[in-house]
Design a protein around this motif. Structure first.
Motif, short mmCIF file in Angstrom:
data_model
loop_
_atom_site.label_atom_id
_atom_site.label_comp_id
_atom_site.label_asym_id
_atom_site.label_seq_id
_atom_site.Cartn_x
_atom_site.Cartn_y
_atom_site.Cartn_z
N LYS A 64 59.53 28.73 13.68
CA LYS A 64 59.60 29.33 15.01
C LYS A 64 58.97 30.72 15.01
N GLU A 84 77.08 31.71 23.48
CA GLU A 84 78.16 30.83 23.01
C GLU A 84 78.98 30.20 24.15
N SER A 85 78.38 29.23 24.79
CA SER A 85 79.13 28.62 25.88
C SER A 85 79.21 27.10 25.81
N GLU A 86 78.69 26.51 24.74
CA GLU A 86 78.84 25.07 24.57
C GLU A 86 80.31 24.78 24.28
N ILE A 170 74.27 27.89 31.53
CA ILE A 170 72.84 27.62 31.45
C ILE A 170 72.08 28.77 30.79
N PRO A 389 67.33 20.64 29.03
CA PRO A 389 68.21 19.56 28.55
C PRO A 389 69.64 19.56 29.10
C1 LIG Z 1 72.02 23.93 28.31
C2 LIG Z 1 71.81 24.63 27.01
C3 LIG Z 1 72.72 25.57 26.55
C4 LIG Z 1 72.53 26.24 25.36
N1 LIG Z 1 73.46 27.15 24.96
C5 LIG Z 1 73.26 27.84 23.80
C6 LIG Z 1 74.19 28.84 23.37
O1 LIG Z 1 75.22 29.08 24.03
N2 LIG Z 1 73.93 29.51 22.23
C7 LIG Z 1 72.80 29.27 21.48
O2 LIG Z 1 72.60 29.92 20.47
N3 LIG Z 1 71.91 28.32 21.86
C8 LIG Z 1 72.10 27.62 23.00
N4 LIG Z 1 71.17 26.69 23.39
C9 LIG Z 1 69.95 26.51 22.55
C10 LIG Z 1 68.88 27.54 22.92
O3 LIG Z 1 68.08 27.03 23.98
C11 LIG Z 1 67.94 27.82 21.77
O4 LIG Z 1 67.44 26.61 21.29
C12 LIG Z 1 68.60 28.55 20.61
O5 LIG Z 1 69.19 29.73 21.02
C13 LIG Z 1 67.54 28.83 19.58
O6 LIG Z 1 68.10 29.52 18.47
P1 LIG Z 1 68.09 28.87 17.03
O7 LIG Z 1 66.72 28.34 16.77
O8 LIG Z 1 68.46 30.01 16.14
O9 LIG Z 1 69.12 27.79 17.05
C14 LIG Z 1 71.37 25.98 24.58
C15 LIG Z 1 70.47 25.04 25.03
C16 LIG Z 1 70.67 24.37 26.22
C17 LIG Z 1 69.67 23.36 26.66
#
Ligand SMILES: Cc1cc2nc3c(=O)[nH]c(=O)nc-3n(C[C@H](O)[C@H](O)[C@H](O)COP(=O)(O)O)c2cc1C
Ligand code: FES
Lengths: 425, 154
Positions: A64, A84-86, A170, A389
């Motif tokens: 990346k 952090e909301s998943e 989102i 997504p």
């Molecule tokens: C709807 C949705 C919610 C997301 N929520 C988070 C989140 O809360 N925290 C997070 O780090 N990535 C989240 N992501 C993933 C991010 O889009 C992104 O891929 C990520 O932050 C990339 O960091 P990484 O490569 O270190 O994982 C989410 C993706 C989607 C599609």
């Protein structure tokens, strides 16, 4: 199995202070990198470590970073994703509140590697305490010369700011995060162009999760080979799992990548609460397909969980015991995505609340024959048809609940009542 | 009117970003903290500060759940209704608050003391059920702890 790298200081008094962090060797990686390594060296080590994004998608971090175009003359930005909301995920909060300097050092190292002078930590608005702790850590780090102009006499400038969100799932999606940081609604952007080329303020931007960046100081300090050796091939390091639901000892657990899910649940977490039988486990946050009790002999790495038809995702493990109504679980999950749809794409905006309504109808005993086919067809029509997504994140779990617990759904529709009781209280 | 002290904090915010508009959410959170909610008048003022038409403020204020365009009670009780909390007693917590205060989701007690809101996952699922009261998390709640908490809020 258990291996405390990211959580090694957690539990010690004052673990959030600069002093505690430095006593455990903190900021030596940054000092070394600035003195002895070029930005490319740092990035190359991260690539060799096999580190993959901990935000959910598992994208290789070094790769990346390599997408940032060189010599455009534009500013380069780094956004730390602390949204952090998943649902089911609470690991980044632990790092932020208990070891904020690890996050700061990892952010500074990543900034150095990609040539970024100004990074933003986008933290969900509800984490009021976490934002305060981070602000405090940034002040300490600035005062000690680890941030600001000419960091440790290296000639490199690195500034980090905390930016609070205001409640929107989102905004965890990387392009929505960027829009939100620009002061707009959190509407995801169409990709391509990817943030690495056109990101924050139209400039090349990397978005990384908190846990991903917290791994970086350890990779620099102890070497990429050591990090890679902690997990199976292409799955370097440890992983934080947030375990919740019907489990004896819920909490955040740090284990080597590739640890079996059964071992995590039985040995680390003390098994299902009250000695009940396991019914289902969500392995990677509420947006991934659910696993049945028969599926838990799976290694927790990206490929193995995918081979079981689910995803490692954010590592948010939600445990459901034998009393849990899977129709209701599906409805609660669908409600979340319906609530959080940003409204840009029709399949997601219209489809997610429709799925939610049909699921509650079945749950209440008012389901109609054909409802399951209707739900499955909605999943097909949402999946892969939206800008981001989020729609998939709703369709994948709903489809999996129906496919893996179809008899429960049919019972609800036919008998107009529930097979299970007591799982929700 | 925006006080001089608040102006100073806003100027600090502006220094963090190359584009003022990025200060939108921090600014609105700041104003909301001072005034309890974002009235049309407050949004107009925010627009002046950011040099943006009021609609740009309004569209943001109505998008994010933490930004309130209606007044709210002295204590905002936000009860998590997502999966992990529901599995460990979250529904009971919500029912107890509704019964004790006589209000439902989105309502405020007549004395203006409490507003009740159900919210989605607060990122605290391992210590559920969770209720956020204004800025603070209250975790591992049961009816007895909840009563003690509500007694302490007046
Ligand atoms: C709807 C949705 C919610 C997301 N929520 C988070 C989140 O809360 N925290 C997070 O780090 N990535 C989240 N992501 C993933 C991010 O889009 C992104 O891929 C990520 O932050 C990339 O960091 P990484 O490569 O270190 O994982 C989410 C993706 C989607 C599609
Ligand atoms: S489910 Fe309640 S905090 Fe996550």
């Amino acid at each position: 199995m258990e291996e405390r790298v990211l959580t090694r200081n957690i539990g010690r008094p004052g673990s959030e202070t600069l002093k505690a962090y430095r006593d455990s060797g903190g900021y030596t990686a940054l000092s070394r990198a600035l003195k002895e390594m070029s930005p490319e060296d740092v990035a190359e080590r991260v690539t060799r470590s096999g580190l993959r994004g901990r935000g959910g998608a598992g994208f290789p971090t070094g790769k990346k970073w390599s997408f940032i175009p060189k010599g455009t003359g534009k500013q380069i930005y780094l956004c730390v994703n602390a949204d952090e909301s998943e649902p089911g995920t609470f690991k980044d909060r632990l790092l932020i509140e208990k070891d904020p300097h690890m996050v700061v050092e990892g952010t500074a190292l990543a900034a150095y590697a990609i040539g970024c002078r100004r990074a933003y930590i986008y933290i969900r608005g509800e984490f009021v305490h976490g934002a305060r702790v981070l602000e405090g850590a940034l002040r300490e780090a600035r005062a000690a010369g680890f941030l600001g102009r000419d960091v440790l006499g290296s000639g490199v400038d690195i500034e980090i700011h905390v930016h609070r969100g205001a409640g929107a799932y989102i905004c965890g999606e990387e392009t929505a995060l960027i829009e939100s940081l620009e002061g707009k609604r959190g509407h995801p952007r169409l990709k391509p162009p990817f943030p690495a080329v056109v990101g924050l303020y139209g400039c090349p931007t990397v978005v990384n999760n908190v846990e991903t960046l917290a791994c970086v100081p350890h990779i620099i300090e102890r070497g990429p080979e050591w990090f890679a050796s902690l997990g199976p091939p292409n799955n370097g390091g440890t992983k934080l799992f947030s375990v919740s639901g019907h489990v004896s000892r819920p909490g955040v657990y740090e284990v080597r990548m590739g640890t079996p899910l059964r071992a995590l649940l039985d040995e680390q977490c003390g098994g299902v609460a009250g000695g009940r039988r396991l019914k289902a486990v969500i392995p990677g946050g509420s947006s991934v397909p659910v696993l049945t009790a028969d599926d838990i002999d799976v290694a927790l790495d990206f490929e193995s969980v995918a081979a079981k038809g689910s995803m490692l995702g954010s590592g948010g493990v939600i445990v459901m015991d034998e009393r849990t109504c899977m129709v209701k679980a599906g409805a609660v999950v669908a409600r979340f995505y319906a609530h959080e749809s940003c409204g840009q794409c029709t399949p997601c905006r219209e489809g997610t609340p429709w799925m939610e309504r049909v699921l509650w109808r079945i749950e209440r005993g008012e389901g109609q024959s054909g409802d399951l086919e209707l739900l499955l067809s909605m999943c097909v029509n949402i999946f892969g048809r939206c800008l981001c997504p989020l729609g998939d994140a709703a369709a994948m779990p709903v489809r999996s609940y129906i496919q893996r617990f179809r008899d429960e759904f049919e019972y609800h529709i036919r008998e107009r009542r529930c097979l299970a009781a007591g799982g929700f209280s | 009117m925006i006080s001089d002290a608040t102006r100073a904090r806003i100027n600090e915010l502006f220094e963090r970003y190359p584009d003022r508009r990025s200060a939108m959410i921090p600014l609105l959170l700041l104003l909301q903290e001072e005034r309890g909610w974002l009235s049309p008048e407050t949004m107009r003022e925010a627009g002046e500060v950011l040099d943006l038409p009021p609609v740009r403020i309004y569209e943001v204020a109505t998008f994010y759940t933490m930004l309130r365009t209606r007044p709210c009670g002295k204590y905002l009780l936000q009860v998590c209704r997502n999966l992990s909390c529901s599995l460990v007693g979250g529904e009971g917590v919500l029912r107890h608050i509704e019964k004790r205060l006589g209000i439902h989701d989105g309502q405020t007690t007549p004395d203006g003391c409490f507003t009740l809101m159900t919210v989605e996952c607060l990122g605290s699922c391992g210590t559920g059920p969770v209720v956020q009261v204004n800025g603070d998390y209250h975790e591992n709640l049961d009816v007895a702890k909840l009563d003690k908490l509500l007694d302490s809020l007046t």
